[in-house]
Design a protein around this motif. Structure first.
Motif, PDB file in Angstrom:
ATOM      1  N   THR A 270       0.832  -1.207   0.000  1.00  0.00           N
ATOM      2  CA  THR A 270       0.000   0.000   0.000  1.00  0.00           C
ATOM      3  C   THR A 270       0.867   1.258   0.000  1.00  0.00           C
ATOM      4  N   ALA A 271       1.927   1.248   0.789  1.00  0.00           N
ATOM      5  CA  ALA A 271       2.831   2.393   0.831  1.00  0.00           C
ATOM      6  C   ALA A 271       3.484   2.619  -0.533  1.00  0.00           C
ATOM      7  N   GLU A 272       3.872   1.531  -1.183  1.00  0.00           N
ATOM      8  CA  GLU A 272       4.499   1.666  -2.495  1.00  0.00           C
ATOM      9  C   GLU A 272       3.511   2.246  -3.510  1.00  0.00           C
ATOM     10  N   GLY A 273       2.283   1.737  -3.489  1.00  0.00           N
ATOM     11  CA  GLY A 273       1.284   2.264  -4.408  1.00  0.00           C
ATOM     12  C   GLY A 273       0.999   3.730  -4.165  1.00  0.00           C
ATOM     13  N   ALA A 274       0.912   4.112  -2.892  1.00  0.00           N
ATOM     14  CA  ALA A 274       0.672   5.513  -2.559  1.00  0.00           C
ATOM     15  C   ALA A 274       1.844   6.379  -3.006  1.00  0.00           C
ATOM     16  N   ALA A 275       3.064   5.888  -2.816  1.00  0.00           N
ATOM     17  CA  ALA A 275       4.245   6.653  -3.206  1.00  0.00           C
ATOM     18  C   ALA A 275       4.267   6.903  -4.711  1.00  0.00           C
ATOM     19  N   ARG A 276       3.928   5.899  -5.485  1.00  0.00           N
ATOM     20  CA  ARG A 276       3.934   6.055  -6.942  1.00  0.00           C
ATOM     21  C   ARG A 276       2.843   7.034  -7.385  1.00  0.00           C
ATOM     22  N   HIS A 277       1.699   6.982  -6.726  1.00  0.00           N
ATOM     23  CA  HIS A 277       0.622   7.914  -7.065  1.00  0.00           C
ATOM     24  C   HIS A 277       1.035   9.353  -6.743  1.00  0.00           C
ATOM     25  N   ILE A 278       1.626   9.559  -5.557  1.00  0.00           N
ATOM     26  CA  ILE A 278       2.031  10.910  -5.156  1.00  0.00           C
ATOM     27  C   ILE A 278       3.082  11.449  -6.115  1.00  0.00           C
TER      28      ILE A 278
END
Length: 433
Positions: free
Chosen positions: A44-52
């Motif tokens: 989840t953190a990785e997905g959020a980081a890529r979105h940001i």
């Protein structure tokens, strides 16, 4: 520039820090290494980081690692946001003391909640320090994990060569909110604060060279609700405004939580942190669900210090931040081996603490008790002496005001049993009376 996040599964906080980082064009191509021991939270953190990164128009190299050493290898900065034991351990920190009649609001800094949160965290900090010495010895560790003073003091004693600064937003937001209360533009306010994390003091509070404290006094006199806040009550009696919320501040002194009348007078929300962890969990679930659906996530900055320090290191831009560092002559009337919160200069060479001198004696007196508890907790771990856990709880002001000494030892025994494997082996002894 490689930045490693340890405990990146604290997704909401990770998101805010990354939004700040990617707002700097110079950091748009940074290497971001995310580490967590929970695979789902890490994903989840990785997905959020890529979105940001996409929203910010940044093109960083983002990697995710269940192996901490892989994340730390060759890092320039390490941001620590771990919470050992997560929500289950926090609920234990509240439920067990409550059975003894001990009230807590936040339980992450002092008191038995802070003591056992530290003792759970120390073994992880030891591992991080050892890995950094091996893999990135010149990296700077930026610690956000509470209890701040205990964690930084522990690291300073077991790894004195480690470059570590503890970061907290309480000074900034205290002054920001006071400026708003007084209808003064924050950008026009000059201030100086110092003390120990979550119990620092606003020593100077000015606009264009004029003291703003008289305006605060007038605001308090006009609003009958303001005196019903712990930090306002402390300010009126001690002469300097404390830099943490009333919920926090109430736990570090013996005057409020042991007394039902004071809880009512000052509207103290006993057990408030239990609601906060539920809210944090709900925010995480919303983030995870949004990523799964491909729906946009809000990208908001946090104005935290870590991104500013990293940017200053890369560009040489000087900034003032507030950091938690070993005292070493920074505050004269606090123990020289304690950890203090003072203004620091961040620049291309790192973080440089500012000497403050002496605190007002009444403020230093409270800080010294805080420092004594912190010292005993760290000594419990470094000396492998479980008696010091009990000594720390006996010294803690709010605990000592609420419980007889036998109750304190019984409570510590029960919490040792409850946290079990999360503590270092030498501290798992049950000592009785």
């Amino acid at each position: 520039m490689k930045i490693a996040f340890v405990g990146a599964g604290s997704v909401v906080f990770t998101q805010g820090l990354l939004a700040d980082l990617f707002a700097f064009p110079e950091l748009a191509h940074a290497r971001i290494a995310l580490h967590d021991i929970d695979p789902e939270r890490l994903a989840t953190a990785e997905g959020a980081a890529r979105h940001i990164a996409e929203v910010r128009g940044a093109k960083p190299v983002i990697t995710a690692h269940l192996d901490r050493r892989a994340a730390l290898a060759d890092a320039d900065f390490v941001v620590n946001i771990v919470q050992v034991g997560m929500n289950e351990a926090t609920r234990t920190d509240f439920a067990v003391p409550a059975r003894y009649g001990l009230r807590q609001t936040i339980g992450d800094t002092l008191g038995v909640g802070g003591i056992f949160r530290a003792l759970r965290t120390f073994p992880v900090l030891k591992g991080i320090a050892e890995d950094m010495a091996d893999l990135c010895p010149d990296a700077h560790l930026l610690n956000y994990t509470n209890p701040m003073a205990m964690n930084v003091l522990y690291l300073s004693r077991i790894a004195p060569a480690l470059r570590v600064t503890g970061l907290c937003h309480s000074v900034y937001w205290t002054v920001h909110d006071l400026a708003r209360l007084l209808d003064v533009p924050f950008e026009e306010v000059s201030y100086l604060a110092a003390g120990i994390n979550h119990q620092s003091w606003l020593l100077r509070f000015e606009r264009a060279g004029q003291n703003l404290y008289p305006l605060l006094d007038e605001a308090i006199a006009r609003d009958p609700g303001l005196p019903r806040r712990v930090r306002v009550d402390m300010y009126r009696r001690l002469g300097h405004y404390p830099t943490e919320t009333s919920e926090h501040s109430a736990e570090y002194v013996p005057w409020y939580l042991p007394h039902a009348g004071e809880i009512e007078r000052l509207r103290l929300p006993v057990g408030a942190y239990l609601d906060i962890i539920e809210e944090n969990t709900a925010n995480y679930e919303r983030t995870r669900a949004a990523l799964a659906k491909g729906t946009p996530l809000p990208v908001e900055g946090t104005l935290e210090y870590a991104p500013q320090i990293i940017h200053s290191a890369l560009t040489g831009t000087p900034r003032e931040v507030y950091g938690n560092v070993p005292n070493r002559g920074l505050i004269d009337n606090l123990p020289p081996d304690s950890v203090v919160e003072v203004p620091c200069l961040a620049d291309a060479l790192g973080v440089h603490p500012t000497r403050v001198g002496s605190l007002p004696p009444q403020c230093a007196a409270l800080n010294r008790t805080y420092a004594s508890v912190t010292d005993l907790v760290v000594r419990a771990a470094t000396d492998c002496d479980p008696r010091h856990i009990r000594h720390a709880a006996m010294t803690d002001p709010a605990t000592a005001a609420a419980l007889p000494v036998e109750g304190i030892w019984d409570l510590c025994d029960e919490l040792v049993r409850a946290h079990g494997e999360l503590l270092q082996p030498e501290l798992r002894a049950v000592l009785g009376h």
